[in-house]
Design a protein around this motif. Structure first.
Motif, PDB file in Angstrom:
ATOM      1  N   HIS A   1      15.892   9.464 -16.616  1.00 23.50           N
ATOM      2  CA  HIS A   1      17.068   9.305 -15.746  1.00 23.50           C
ATOM      3  C   HIS A   1      16.778   9.850 -14.344  1.00 23.50           C
ATOM      4  O   HIS A   1      17.069   9.188 -13.335  1.00 23.50           O
ATOM      5  CB  HIS A   1      18.253  10.049 -16.386  1.00 23.50           C
ATOM      6  CG  HIS A   1      19.507  10.046 -15.571  1.00 23.50           C
ATOM      7  ND1 HIS A   1      20.545   9.175 -15.805  1.00 23.50           N
ATOM      8  CD2 HIS A   1      19.895  10.819 -14.525  1.00 23.50           C
ATOM      9  CE1 HIS A   1      21.523   9.418 -14.952  1.00 23.50           C
ATOM     10  NE2 HIS A   1      21.143  10.414 -14.159  1.00 23.50           N
TER      11      HIS A   1
ATOM     12  N   ARG B   1      22.823   1.505 -27.278  1.00 22.93           N
ATOM     13  CA  ARG B   1      23.284   0.930 -26.010  1.00 22.93           C
ATOM     14  C   ARG B   1      22.327  -0.165 -25.528  1.00 22.93           C
ATOM     15  O   ARG B   1      22.758  -1.232 -25.097  1.00 22.93           O
ATOM     16  CB  ARG B   1      23.397   2.025 -24.945  1.00 22.93           C
ATOM     17  CG  ARG B   1      24.535   3.013 -25.160  1.00 22.93           C
ATOM     18  CD  ARG B   1      24.529   4.071 -24.065  1.00 22.93           C
ATOM     19  NE  ARG B   1      25.570   5.061 -24.210  1.00 22.93           N
ATOM     20  CZ  ARG B   1      26.796   4.949 -23.732  1.00 22.93           C
ATOM     21  NH1 ARG B   1      27.144   3.854 -23.057  1.00 22.93           N
ATOM     22  NH2 ARG B   1      27.680   5.911 -23.888  1.00 22.93           N
ATOM     23  N   ARG B   2      21.041   0.115 -25.614  1.00 24.32           N
ATOM     24  CA  ARG B   2      20.039  -0.827 -25.111  1.00 24.32           C
ATOM     25  C   ARG B   2      19.993  -2.091 -25.968  1.00 24.32           C
ATOM     26  O   ARG B   2      20.010  -3.212 -25.449  1.00 24.32           O
ATOM     27  CB  ARG B   2      18.663  -0.138 -25.101  1.00 24.32           C
ATOM     28  CG  ARG B   2      17.525  -0.991 -24.538  1.00 24.32           C
ATOM     29  CD  ARG B   2      17.749  -1.307 -23.096  1.00 24.32           C
ATOM     30  NE  ARG B   2      16.571  -1.898 -22.475  1.00 24.32           N
ATOM     31  CZ  ARG B   2      16.636  -2.748 -21.458  1.00 24.32           C
ATOM     32  NH1 ARG B   2      17.797  -3.106 -20.947  1.00 24.32           N
ATOM     33  NH2 ARG B   2      15.525  -3.238 -20.935  1.00 24.32           N
TER      34      ARG B   2
ATOM     35  N   ASN C   1      20.868   5.671 -15.337  1.00 21.80           N
ATOM     36  CA  ASN C   1      20.883   5.532 -16.792  1.00 21.80           C
ATOM     37  C   ASN C   1      20.256   4.219 -17.223  1.00 21.80           C
ATOM     38  O   ASN C   1      19.509   4.151 -18.196  1.00 21.80           O
ATOM     39  CB  ASN C   1      22.316   5.627 -17.323  1.00 21.80           C
ATOM     40  CG  ASN C   1      22.524   6.872 -18.158  1.00 21.80           C
ATOM     41  OD1 ASN C   1      21.879   7.890 -17.940  1.00 21.80           O
ATOM     42  ND2 ASN C   1      23.414   6.796 -19.119  1.00 21.80           N
ATOM     43  N   GLY C   2      20.567   3.150 -16.494  1.00 21.23           N
ATOM     44  CA  GLY C   2      19.954   1.868 -16.787  1.00 21.23           C
ATOM     45  C   GLY C   2      18.449   1.905 -16.565  1.00 21.23           C
ATOM     46  O   GLY C   2      17.683   1.325 -17.338  1.00 21.23           O
TER      47      GLY C   2
ATOM     48  N   ARG D   1      25.023   5.370 -13.037  1.00 17.94           N
ATOM     49  CA  ARG D   1      24.880   4.246 -13.963  1.00 17.94           C
ATOM     50  C   ARG D   1      23.557   3.521 -13.729  1.00 17.94           C
ATOM     51  O   ARG D   1      22.898   3.093 -14.683  1.00 17.94           O
ATOM     52  CB  ARG D   1      26.072   3.298 -13.796  1.00 17.94           C
ATOM     53  CG  ARG D   1      27.378   3.897 -14.304  1.00 17.94           C
ATOM     54  CD  ARG D   1      28.582   3.131 -13.844  1.00 17.94           C
ATOM     55  NE  ARG D   1      28.567   1.755 -14.320  1.00 17.94           N
ATOM     56  CZ  ARG D   1      29.411   0.820 -13.912  1.00 17.94           C
ATOM     57  NH1 ARG D   1      30.333   1.107 -13.002  1.00 17.94           N
ATOM     58  NH2 ARG D   1      29.347  -0.389 -14.399  1.00 17.94           N
ATOM     59  N   GLN D   2      23.154   3.402 -12.477  1.00 18.89           N
ATOM     60  CA  GLN D   2      21.851   2.796 -12.188  1.00 18.89           C
ATOM     61  C   GLN D   2      20.719   3.633 -12.776  1.00 18.89           C
ATOM     62  O   GLN D   2      19.769   3.101 -13.354  1.00 18.89           O
ATOM     63  CB  GLN D   2      21.668   2.658 -10.680  1.00 18.89           C
ATOM     64  CG  GLN D   2      22.521   1.579 -10.042  1.00 18.89           C
ATOM     65  CD  GLN D   2      22.419   1.585  -8.528  1.00 18.89           C
ATOM     66  OE1 GLN D   2      21.531   2.209  -7.954  1.00 18.89           O
ATOM     67  NE2 GLN D   2      23.337   0.893  -7.868  1.00 18.89           N
TER      68      GLN D   2
ATOM     69  N   TYR E   1      30.639   9.514 -15.010  1.00 18.76           N
ATOM     70  CA  TYR E   1      29.617   8.469 -15.112  1.00 18.76           C
ATOM     71  C   TYR E   1      30.122   7.095 -14.671  1.00 18.76           C
ATOM     72  O   TYR E   1      29.491   6.424 -13.858  1.00 18.76           O
ATOM     73  CB  TYR E   1      29.106   8.420 -16.555  1.00 18.76           C
ATOM     74  CG  TYR E   1      28.152   7.293 -16.847  1.00 18.76           C
ATOM     75  CD1 TYR E   1      26.837   7.349 -16.421  1.00 18.76           C
ATOM     76  CD2 TYR E   1      28.566   6.163 -17.553  1.00 18.76           C
ATOM     77  CE1 TYR E   1      25.945   6.327 -16.695  1.00 18.76           C
ATOM     78  CE2 TYR E   1      27.683   5.131 -17.828  1.00 18.76           C
ATOM     79  CZ  TYR E   1      26.385   5.222 -17.390  1.00 18.76           C
ATOM     80  OH  TYR E   1      25.518   4.200 -17.658  1.00 18.76           O
TER      81      TYR E   1
ATOM     82  N   GLU F   1      23.992  -0.755 -14.606  1.00 17.94           N
ATOM     83  CA  GLU F   1      22.970  -0.396 -15.581  1.00 17.94           C
ATOM     84  C   GLU F   1      21.854  -1.441 -15.632  1.00 17.94           C
ATOM     85  O   GLU F   1      20.667  -1.084 -15.724  1.00 17.94           O
ATOM     86  CB  GLU F   1      23.579  -0.225 -16.973  1.00 17.94           C
ATOM     87  CG  GLU F   1      24.442   1.003 -17.149  1.00 17.94           C
ATOM     88  CD  GLU F   1      25.891   0.787 -16.742  1.00 17.94           C
ATOM     89  OE1 GLU F   1      26.706   1.667 -17.013  1.00 17.94           O
ATOM     90  OE2 GLU F   1      26.203  -0.272 -16.149  1.00 17.94           O
ATOM     91  N   GLN F   2      22.222  -2.697 -15.580  1.00 20.03           N
ATOM     92  CA  GLN F   2      21.210  -3.745 -15.629  1.00 20.03           C
ATOM     93  C   GLN F   2      20.349  -3.757 -14.377  1.00 20.03           C
ATOM     94  O   GLN F   2      19.142  -4.021 -14.437  1.00 20.03           O
ATOM     95  CB  GLN F   2      21.871  -5.113 -15.824  1.00 20.03           C
ATOM     96  CG  GLN F   2      20.896  -6.275 -15.896  1.00 20.03           C
ATOM     97  CD  GLN F   2      19.798  -6.066 -16.934  1.00 20.03           C
ATOM     98  OE1 GLN F   2      19.985  -5.344 -17.919  1.00 20.03           O
ATOM     99  NE2 GLN F   2      18.653  -6.691 -16.722  1.00 20.03           N
TER     100      GLN F   2
END
Length: 269
Positions: free
Chosen positions: A83, A162-163, A120-121, A117-118, A110, A3-4
């Motif tokens: 996304h 989340r963020r 979404n990040g 996940r990438q 997910y 995600e990061q």
């Protein structure tokens, strides 16, 4: 952390393209990324089933994004568009993959799919870039701050949670109920205790703030942890827990759980 990686890529692109005001419009971002050598289109079509959310397809010559305009929540729709933009920028343009279809099945997979996940990040970093979001609040992960960012960035409460929890590295979690029934929880890497998957008690329901009638709260109640979590783990015991619950539409209740060092004690052998 996948995600990061996605968030960093989005923030870098925003800075390169000169985006410096909120909200970030996904359509404007797509127009800025698209050019003659790699055109990108984004279309909205009404699909009868909400099982399908969005799609990104392309090759070395360009890409297209299709979003289900029947997604009932406009902020969820906005995040879906961001996304799919992540899939184009991180995966289609780089040749990693040419076809992504995102729906409920993909959401279920997910955590097993690093590309999802990438993306979404990427969406989180695109809609809520750190350099702009950090200016909006005092940094506390509470409902007042979450609501403020949600309104400024046109994103859902859950996406903001989340963020913000990642940016602040806070030991927080979110629990979601509907009509008092447990639905799911949203953990974070800094929250070290197992969450009880139980229905709300009458006392917990009474402690909720109905945000259709009152302001989003910034404060927390201090409660016995056993009602929400398994209070012992990794040689530590949680003696108190901070809780803040809000009541939304359709019977949904979102609860923030948090603690600090004052809530912890070591377990003696």
């Amino acid at each position: 952390m996948e995600e990061q990686k996605g968030a960093t890529e989005a923030e870098s692109l925003l800075e390169d393209l000169g985006f410096d005001k909120l909200p970030i419009k996904v359509s404007q971002f797509i127009d800025a990324v698209s050019d003659g050598s790699f055109p990108i289109t984004m279309e909205f079509h009404a699909f009868s089933s909400d099982q399908f959310l969005g799609k990104a397809i392309g090759n070395s010559e360009g890409a297209g994004i299709i979003i289900n305009s029947n997604i009932p929540d406009s902020r969820r729709l906005n995040f879906t568009a961001a996304h799919e933009a992540g899939h184009v920028c991180m995966h289609v343009m780089t040749g990693t993959s040419q076809n992504f279809s995102c729906g409920n099945k993909e959401l279920g997979d997910y955590f097993r799919d690093p590309l999802e996940r990438q993306a979404n990040g990427f969406a989180a970093g695109l809609l809520m870039p750190k350099r702009l979001v950090k200016k909006l609040t005092d940094g506390d992960v509470n409902w007042q701050n979450i609501k403020h960012i949600s309104d400024k960035c046109d994103t859902s409460l859950e996406a903001v949670f989340r963020r913000l929890s990642w940016l602040e590295k806070a030991p927080v979690a979110m629990v979601i109920h509907q009509n008092k029934q447990f639905k799911r929880f949203v953990p974070t890497s800094h929250f070290d205790f197992y969450i009880q998957q139980t229905n709300l008690t009458s006392e917990q329901l009474e402690a909720c703030t109905n945000v259709s009638q009152e302001s989003y709260p910034s404060d927390f109640d201090t409660v016995d942890p056993i009602d929400w979590v398994t209070p012992e783990r990794k040689g530590l015991r949680l003696t108190e827990l901070y809780v803040s619950s809000i009541m939304l539409n359709d019977g949904f209740i979102y609860t923030l759980l948090s603690y600090d060092d004052d809530c912890l004690e070591e377990i003696e052998d």
